[in-house]
Scaffold this motif. Structure first.
Motif, short mmCIF file in Angstrom:
data_model
loop_
_atom_site.label_atom_id
_atom_site.label_comp_id
_atom_site.label_asym_id
_atom_site.label_seq_id
_atom_site.Cartn_x
_atom_site.Cartn_y
_atom_site.Cartn_z
N VAL A 1 0.86 -1.19 0.00
CA VAL A 1 0.00 0.00 0.00
C VAL A 1 0.89 1.24 0.00
CG1 VAL A 1 -1.74 1.32 1.25
CG2 VAL A 1 -1.87 -1.18 1.19
N ASP A 2 0.64 2.15 -0.95
CA ASP A 2 1.35 3.42 -1.03
C ASP A 2 0.43 4.53 -0.53
OD1 ASP A 2 3.40 2.13 -2.40
OD2 ASP A 2 2.54 2.61 -4.35
N VAL A 3 1.03 5.60 -0.03
CA VAL A 3 0.28 6.82 0.27
C VAL A 3 0.89 7.96 -0.54
CG1 VAL A 3 -0.47 6.14 2.57
CG2 VAL A 3 1.73 7.28 2.30
N HIS A 4 0.03 8.83 -1.06
CA HIS A 4 0.47 9.92 -1.94
C HIS A 4 -0.09 11.24 -1.41
CE1 HIS A 4 1.65 7.10 -5.26
NE2 HIS A 4 0.83 6.33 -4.55
N LEU A 5 0.76 12.23 -1.31
CA LEU A 5 0.38 13.55 -0.81
C LEU A 5 -0.05 14.45 -1.96
CD1 LEU A 5 0.29 15.72 1.47
CD2 LEU A 5 2.67 16.25 0.86
N ASP B 1 4.41 1.73 6.43
CA ASP B 1 5.58 1.10 7.05
C ASP B 1 5.15 0.00 8.02
OD1 ASP B 1 8.12 0.51 7.75
OD2 ASP B 1 8.51 2.37 8.86
N GLY B 2 4.78 -1.15 7.47
CA GLY B 2 4.46 -2.29 8.32
C GLY B 2 2.99 -2.38 8.68
N ALA B 3 2.66 -3.48 9.33
CA ALA B 3 1.26 -3.79 9.63
C ALA B 3 0.66 -2.89 10.70
CB ALA B 3 1.15 -5.25 10.07
N PHE B 4 1.50 -2.17 11.47
CA PHE B 4 0.97 -1.41 12.59
C PHE B 4 0.92 0.10 12.30
CE2 PHE B 4 2.75 -5.32 14.28
CZ PHE B 4 1.66 -5.83 14.97
N GLU B 5 1.23 0.50 11.07
CA GLU B 5 1.12 1.91 10.70
C GLU B 5 -0.09 2.09 9.79
OE1 GLU B 5 4.17 5.39 9.44
OE2 GLU B 5 3.98 3.80 7.94
N ASP B 6 -1.01 2.97 10.18
CA ASP B 6 -2.17 3.21 9.32
C ASP B 6 -1.80 4.18 8.20
OD1 ASP B 6 -3.22 6.12 9.99
OD2 ASP B 6 -2.69 5.18 11.92
N ALA B 7 -2.68 4.31 7.18
CA ALA B 7 -2.37 5.08 5.98
C ALA B 7 -2.21 6.57 6.28
CB ALA B 7 -3.45 4.86 4.93
N LEU C 1 1.08 8.91 5.74
CA LEU C 1 1.08 10.14 4.95
C LEU C 1 1.77 11.28 5.70
CD1 LEU C 1 -0.12 11.57 2.32
CD2 LEU C 1 -1.79 12.50 3.92
N LEU C 2 1.41 11.44 6.99
CA LEU C 2 2.02 12.51 7.78
C LEU C 2 3.53 12.32 7.88
CD1 LEU C 2 -0.56 12.79 10.72
CD2 LEU C 2 -0.68 13.76 8.43
N ARG C 3 3.95 11.07 8.05
CA ARG C 3 5.38 10.78 8.15
C ARG C 3 6.10 11.09 6.84
NH1 ARG C 3 7.79 6.61 6.30
NH2 ARG C 3 5.91 5.30 6.23
N GLU C 4 5.54 10.63 5.71
CA GLU C 4 6.17 10.86 4.42
C GLU C 4 6.20 12.35 4.08
OE1 GLU C 4 7.78 8.91 2.55
OE2 GLU C 4 7.25 6.90 3.24
N ALA C 5 5.14 13.07 4.43
CA ALA C 5 5.11 14.52 4.16
C ALA C 5 6.25 15.22 4.88
CB ALA C 5 3.76 15.10 4.56
N LEU C 6 6.45 14.86 6.13
CA LEU C 6 7.52 15.49 6.92
C LEU C 6 8.90 15.06 6.41
CD1 LEU C 6 8.35 17.24 9.33
CD2 LEU C 6 8.16 15.18 10.77
N GLU C 7 9.06 13.78 6.13
CA GLU C 7 10.37 13.28 5.70
C GLU C 7 10.79 13.83 4.34
OE1 GLU C 7 10.13 8.91 7.97
OE2 GLU C 7 10.06 9.04 5.78
N GLU C 8 9.83 13.94 3.41
CA GLU C 8 10.18 14.33 2.04
C GLU C 8 10.09 15.83 1.78
OE1 GLU C 8 8.50 12.14 -1.15
OE2 GLU C 8 8.63 10.20 -0.12
#
Length: 460
Positions: free
Chosen positions: A10-14, A49-55, A59-66
């Motif tokens: 599963v991918d998340v896109h901002l 990122d794994g079975a215990f992270e929701d979508a 998204l919030l993590r990827e937005a901050l990291e990227e």
């Protein structure tokens, strides 16, 4: 049945969206280094990122990291889901989230895998772009709930209009996925494959309008008129005098009288309806409105006027408006109508737009360009007819009226001033009646405001 359970990542896109000078803009980044699709533009995105992270958390993590921006979960909106298969047969589910508020300024945070980041208008997306990303953007623009984007072996990773594999899946009861099959086929015969439809119909009208996005990046408008008369009027205008306006008006690409449908080229700018600008820019806009009105009225040679003022429907409109009229309004309307019966007819009839008002005028502030749309009420008549629905906009602003007249090239004659009063009164009563019957409070209020203004102006 299949031999086993199918598992996909599963991918998340901002979809970070902001209002730009020429419309909505989306944030894109360019992939770099030894990553998949290096050199191609993409939305900021990543895997859950794994079975215990929701979508949403992903998204919030990827937005901050990227990008370095901080997004509140309350500002996340589900936009569209895309079931994608790459040319190498790898399948995945992409969840695209719209975000319009955040803290911080987007910037490249991972230079080893991203070498550029910027805002792009949806109509001017950069190339080359990841086809999977383009599929999600096309589905988002079309208002679809879901898209299927299964590429074939040998397809390029980059978006190619000729190999667009996007299939849009509308939601239940969706009205934003385009017109019926017959109108779709008519439009595609005229302009080629259309990959996205956006309903841009005006809420109070029965005519329907879609913005159509072509597979190769073009944009058109497809309109279905509510009746044969409106269709015939608009087509006649677009084929005769509207081309004399040049780039200030759309061009007719195709028309089908049986479907009551037209395909039109797109024009730029934003509607003047509800728009605000500094006083000096307002004066420039009104000067351009005057110039555009003059171009319309000189779009064809004038003819001798054949009709008088439209008083025939007054009683019916008064019946529909009476419950909203202020004390003395009906008497005022009847007195104006009685005076109108003695006014001479206009000396000549010219092409008129028929609904020349802010919502049908579009202004491009950067180019200082004015555009006019919607010719379904066009007909020959007195030139002053086109100033009736504008007159409310210059009330209390003599500088705007003067700017308009300067652009028009002349002042109104005394006879036109009298006709403007009569036509404004009749239009107000008609608007109140129509607005009451169709639940349109803005039309009712505009009519009542105009009547009050005209009554005040008539007092000694």
């Amino acid at each position: 049945m299949s031999g086993g359970r199918h598992m996909v990542p599963v991918d998340v896109h901002l979809l970070a969206v902001r209002d730009g000078e020429h419309g909505p803009e989306v944030l894109l980044s360019r992939r770099a280094g030894g990553v998949y699709a290096s050199g191609l533009w993409h939305l900021p995105s990543g895997h859950v990122d794994g079975a215990f992270e929701d979508a949403v958390t992903a998204l919030l993590r990827e937005a901050l990291e990227e990008t370095g921006i901080i997004v509140d979960p309350a500002d996340v909106r589900c936009a569209v889901t895309v079931h994608h298969r790459s040319p190498a047969d790898g399948a995945r589910i992409g969840v695209f989230f719209e975000v319009r508020r955040w803290r911080g300024t987007p910037q490249v945070m991972e230079p080893e895998v991203c070498d550029a980041m910027g805002w792009f208008a949806f109509d001017e997306l950069p190339e080359p772009m990841v086809a999977y990303c383009r599929a999600g953007l096309d589905a988002y623009r079309a208002g679809a709930r879901m898209g299927v984007h299964f590429q074939e072996p040998g397809d390029p990773i980059a978006y190619a209009p000729a190999l667009d594999r996007t299939l849009l899946i509308p939601g239940p009861g969706s009205h934003d996925t385009g017109p019926n099959d017959a109108v779709r086929a008519f439009a595609e015969r005229a302009v080629g494959r259309i990959t996205g439809w956006t309903d841009v119909s005006w809420a109070r009208q029965e005519s329907r309008i879609w913005r159509a996005h072509g597979a190769e990046g073009g944009e058109w408008y497809v309109k279905i008129h509510q009746n044969d008369r409106f269709h015939q009027r608009e087509v006649a205008a677009l084929r005769s005098w509207v081309p004399s306006l040049g780039a200030a008006a759309p061009r007719l690409v195709a028309a089908d009288p049986d479907l009551r449908a037209v395909v039109l080229t797109a024009v730029g700018g934003r509607s003047l309806h509800g728009a605000t600008y500094p006083p000096e820019q307002q004066r420039r806009i009104f000067h351009r409105i005057g110039q555009l009105a003059a171009a319309i009225h000189h779009g064809a040679p004038p003819r001798p006027a054949a009709s008088t003022l439209p008083l025939g429907k007054l009683e019916r409109h008064l019946d529909g408006a009476r419950a909203h009229l202020a004390p003395g309004d009906e008497e005022f309307v009847r007195a104006i109508a009685e005076e109108a019966a003695g006014l001479p007819a206009a000396p000549e009839a010219v092409p008129t737009h028929g609904d020349f008002q802010p919502r049908n005028l579009r202004w491009d502030a950067a180019a200082e360009a004015l555009y006019v749309i919607d010719f379904e009420r066009s007909e020959e008549g007195p030139a002053i007819r086109d100033f009736v629905r504008l007159s409310d906009t210059w009330h209390g602003r003599p500088d705007l009226l003067q700017a308009l007249l300067d652009g028009y090239g002349r002042s109104f004659t005394p006879q036109e001033e009298d006709q403007l009063t009569v036509l404004s009164v009749l239009d107000s009563v008609s608007g109140i009646s129509y607005g009451t019957a169709h639940g349109d409070p803005e039309l009712v209020e505009r009519g009542l405001r105009t009547l009050a203004r005209l009554r005040t102006a008539q007092r000694p």
